[in-house]
Design a protein around this motif. Structure first.
Motif, PDB file in Angstrom:
ATOM      1  N   THR A 140      57.580  51.322  63.983  1.00 30.51           N
ATOM      2  CA  THR A 140      58.888  51.909  63.948  1.00 30.51           C
ATOM      3  C   THR A 140      59.239  53.549  63.650  1.00 30.51           C
ATOM      4  O   THR A 140      59.719  54.291  64.377  1.00 30.51           O
ATOM      5  N   ASN A 141      58.396  53.546  62.527  1.00 35.68           N
ATOM      6  CA  ASN A 141      58.314  55.081  62.072  1.00 35.68           C
ATOM      7  C   ASN A 141      57.550  56.060  63.042  1.00 35.68           C
ATOM      8  O   ASN A 141      57.936  57.257  62.778  1.00 35.68           O
ATOM      9  N   ARG A 142      56.764  55.575  63.701  1.00 32.58           N
ATOM     10  CA  ARG A 142      56.087  56.492  64.607  1.00 32.58           C
ATOM     11  C   ARG A 142      56.652  56.228  65.987  1.00 32.58           C
ATOM     12  O   ARG A 142      56.073  56.952  67.027  1.00 32.58           O
ATOM     13  N   SER A 143      57.721  55.724  66.055  1.00 32.47           N
ATOM     14  CA  SER A 143      58.056  55.306  67.651  1.00 32.47           C
ATOM     15  C   SER A 143      57.322  54.745  68.705  1.00 32.47           C
ATOM     16  O   SER A 143      57.427  55.339  69.743  1.00 32.47           O
ATOM     17  N   ASP A 144      56.372  53.751  68.330  1.00 32.82           N
ATOM     18  CA  ASP A 144      55.517  53.061  69.189  1.00 32.82           C
ATOM     19  C   ASP A 144      55.955  51.820  69.492  1.00 32.82           C
ATOM     20  O   ASP A 144      55.765  50.749  68.716  1.00 32.82           O
ATOM     21  N   SER A 145      56.683  51.878  70.599  1.00 31.85           N
ATOM     22  CA  SER A 145      57.451  50.654  71.133  1.00 31.85           C
ATOM     23  C   SER A 145      56.456  49.507  71.143  1.00 31.85           C
ATOM     24  O   SER A 145      56.832  48.467  71.218  1.00 31.85           O
ATOM     25  N   GLU A 146      55.282  49.793  71.952  1.00 30.88           N
ATOM     26  CA  GLU A 146      54.326  48.881  72.466  1.00 30.88           C
ATOM     27  C   GLU A 146      53.670  48.129  71.161  1.00 30.88           C
ATOM     28  O   GLU A 146      53.589  46.970  71.120  1.00 30.88           O
ATOM     29  N   ALA A 147      53.395  48.878  70.149  1.00 31.95           N
ATOM     30  CA  ALA A 147      52.707  48.288  68.899  1.00 31.95           C
ATOM     31  C   ALA A 147      53.939  47.459  68.201  1.00 31.95           C
ATOM     32  O   ALA A 147      53.455  46.336  67.569  1.00 31.95           O
ATOM     33  N   PHE A 148      54.932  47.991  68.326  1.00 32.00           N
ATOM     34  CA  PHE A 148      56.123  47.285  67.713  1.00 32.00           C
ATOM     35  C   PHE A 148      56.370  45.784  68.350  1.00 32.00           C
ATOM     36  O   PHE A 148      56.259  44.816  67.603  1.00 32.00           O
ATOM     37  N   ALA A 149      56.247  45.764  69.446  1.00 40.69           N
ATOM     38  CA  ALA A 149      56.464  44.425  70.248  1.00 40.69           C
ATOM     39  C   ALA A 149      55.187  43.621  70.031  1.00 40.69           C
ATOM     40  O   ALA A 149      55.320  42.404  69.882  1.00 40.69           O
ATOM     41  N   ALA A 150      54.156  44.238  70.220  1.00 39.50           N
ATOM     42  CA  ALA A 150      52.827  43.565  69.806  1.00 39.50           C
ATOM     43  C   ALA A 150      52.652  42.813  68.650  1.00 39.50           C
ATOM     44  O   ALA A 150      51.939  41.674  68.207  1.00 39.50           O
ATOM     45  N   ALA A 151      53.426  43.278  67.652  1.00 40.28           N
ATOM     46  CA  ALA A 151      53.641  42.559  66.293  1.00 40.28           C
ATOM     47  C   ALA A 151      54.113  41.140  66.243  1.00 40.28           C
ATOM     48  O   ALA A 151      54.306  40.513  65.205  1.00 40.28           O
ATOM     49  N   PHE A 152      54.798  40.705  67.408  1.00 38.99           N
ATOM     50  CA  PHE A 152      55.525  39.569  67.559  1.00 38.99           C
ATOM     51  C   PHE A 152      54.879  38.660  68.370  1.00 38.99           C
ATOM     52  O   PHE A 152      54.022  39.013  69.163  1.00 38.99           O
ATOM     53  N   THR A 153      55.022  37.258  67.875  1.00 40.38           N
ATOM     54  CA  THR A 153      54.668  36.319  69.099  1.00 40.38           C
ATOM     55  C   THR A 153      55.255  36.159  70.178  1.00 40.38           C
ATOM     56  O   THR A 153      56.446  36.744  70.386  1.00 40.38           O
ATOM     57  N   ASP A 154      54.710  35.554  71.247  1.00 40.65           N
ATOM     58  CA  ASP A 154      55.268  35.544  72.657  1.00 40.65           C
ATOM     59  C   ASP A 154      56.587  34.776  72.702  1.00 40.65           C
ATOM     60  O   ASP A 154      57.730  35.179  73.488  1.00 40.65           O
ATOM     61  N   ASP A 155      56.812  33.753  71.973  1.00 44.13           N
ATOM     62  CA  ASP A 155      58.145  33.177  71.571  1.00 44.13           C
ATOM     63  C   ASP A 155      59.043  33.563  70.666  1.00 44.13           C
ATOM     64  O   ASP A 155      59.701  32.767  69.818  1.00 44.13           O
ATOM     65  N   ALA A 156      58.956  34.789  69.970  1.00 45.56           N
ATOM     66  CA  ALA A 156      59.703  35.413  68.841  1.00 45.56           C
ATOM     67  C   ALA A 156      60.993  35.153  68.984  1.00 45.56           C
ATOM     68  O   ALA A 156      61.484  35.160  70.011  1.00 45.56           O
ATOM     69  N   TYR A 157      61.654  35.036  67.802  1.00 50.28           N
ATOM     70  CA  TYR A 157      63.081  35.008  67.680  1.00 50.28           C
ATOM     71  C   TYR A 157      63.587  36.109  66.651  1.00 50.28           C
ATOM     72  O   TYR A 157      62.973  36.142  65.575  1.00 50.28           O
ATOM     73  N   LEU A 158      64.566  37.083  67.131  1.00 51.63           N
ATOM     74  CA  LEU A 158      64.912  37.986  66.085  1.00 51.63           C
ATOM     75  C   LEU A 158      66.665  37.792  66.074  1.00 51.63           C
ATOM     76  O   LEU A 158      67.353  37.630  67.033  1.00 51.63           O
ATOM     77  N   ASN A 159      67.083  37.674  64.849  1.00 47.63           N
ATOM     78  CA  ASN A 159      68.407  37.369  64.678  1.00 47.63           C
ATOM     79  C   ASN A 159      69.015  38.702  63.613  1.00 47.63           C
ATOM     80  O   ASN A 159      68.551  39.035  62.536  1.00 47.63           O
ATOM     81  N   ASP A 160      69.798  39.340  64.438  1.00 48.40           N
ATOM     82  CA  ASP A 160      70.238  40.598  63.615  1.00 48.40           C
ATOM     83  C   ASP A 160      71.934  40.529  63.571  1.00 48.40           C
ATOM     84  O   ASP A 160      72.519  40.593  64.471  1.00 48.40           O
ATOM     85  N   TRP A 161      72.340  40.030  62.208  1.00 46.40           N
ATOM     86  CA  TRP A 161      73.575  39.887  61.745  1.00 46.40           C
ATOM     87  C   TRP A 161      74.140  38.747  62.975  1.00 46.40           C
ATOM     88  O   TRP A 161      75.431  39.145  63.428  1.00 46.40           O
ATOM     89  N   GLY A 162      73.579  37.825  63.602  1.00 46.37           N
ATOM     90  CA  GLY A 162      74.129  36.812  64.310  1.00 46.37           C
ATOM     91  C   GLY A 162      73.507  37.248  65.860  1.00 46.37           C
ATOM     92  O   GLY A 162      73.843  36.099  66.818  1.00 46.37           O
ATOM     93  N   ARG A 163      73.388  38.417  66.213  1.00 49.41           N
ATOM     94  CA  ARG A 163      72.863  38.675  67.613  1.00 49.41           C
ATOM     95  C   ARG A 163      71.528  38.192  67.904  1.00 49.41           C
ATOM     96  O   ARG A 163      70.882  38.589  67.003  1.00 49.41           O
ATOM     97  N   GLU A 164      71.341  37.156  68.812  1.00 47.02           N
ATOM     98  CA  GLU A 164      70.052  36.673  68.942  1.00 47.02           C
ATOM     99  C   GLU A 164      69.148  37.171  70.083  1.00 47.02           C
ATOM    100  O   GLU A 164      69.878  37.515  71.120  1.00 47.02           O
ATOM    101  N   TYR A 165      67.898  37.482  69.658  1.00 44.99           N
ATOM    102  CA  TYR A 165      67.023  37.867  70.776  1.00 44.99           C
ATOM    103  C   TYR A 165      65.869  37.019  70.768  1.00 44.99           C
ATOM    104  O   TYR A 165      65.171  36.541  69.655  1.00 44.99           O
ATOM    105  N   ARG A 166      65.338  36.760  72.050  1.00 45.93           N
ATOM    106  CA  ARG A 166      64.182  35.723  72.079  1.00 45.93           C
ATOM    107  C   ARG A 166      62.842  36.216  72.925  1.00 45.93           C
ATOM    108  O   ARG A 166      63.157  36.905  73.906  1.00 45.93           O
TER     109      ARG A 166
END
Length: 110
Positions: A17-43
């Motif tokens: 995040t701090n170096r604005s590297d979107s590919e490395a950011f996404a690669a830190a997650f599993t393929d089936d990741a789940y992110l919940n941002d104050w009730g907004r869900e991303y899969r």
């Protein structure tokens, strides 16, 4: 707050995040990741990429880790981050659940 050693995937979440590297950011997650941002869900990694574009690197977010503790479940951690940038600005906890060295779930809430 007791601080423990930060797992590599969470450190990557912050550093990418701090170096604005979107590919490395996404690669830190599993393929089936789940992110919940104050009730907004991303899969999945595509969902994580969408959140990254609209709420994270896309708004020039910058994270400062204030502390990290063991979470309520095995392989979970609660990181307190200070966030600055063009979107949300403030301090709050993020709860991470790791699997196989990657982020399987993250919940952002106050």
């Amino acid at each position: 707050m007791t601080t423990i050693e930060i797992p590599e995937a969470i450190q990557t979440f912050i550093d990418a995040t701090n170096r604005s590297d979107s590919e490395a950011f996404a690669a830190a997650f599993t393929d089936d990741a789940y992110l919940n941002d104050w009730g907004r869900e991303y899969r999945g990694r595509d969902g994580v990429r969408d959140w990254d574009r609209t709420d994270n690197i896309g708004v020039r977010a910058h994270f400062t880790l204030l502390g990290i503790t063991a979470g309520p479940d095995p392989n979970s951690y609660v990181a307190t981050l200070k966030v600055t940038g063009g979107g949300y600005n403030g301090t709050g906890p993020l709860t991470f659940h790791l699997r196989d060295g990657l982020i399987a779930r993250v919940k952002i809430s106050g």
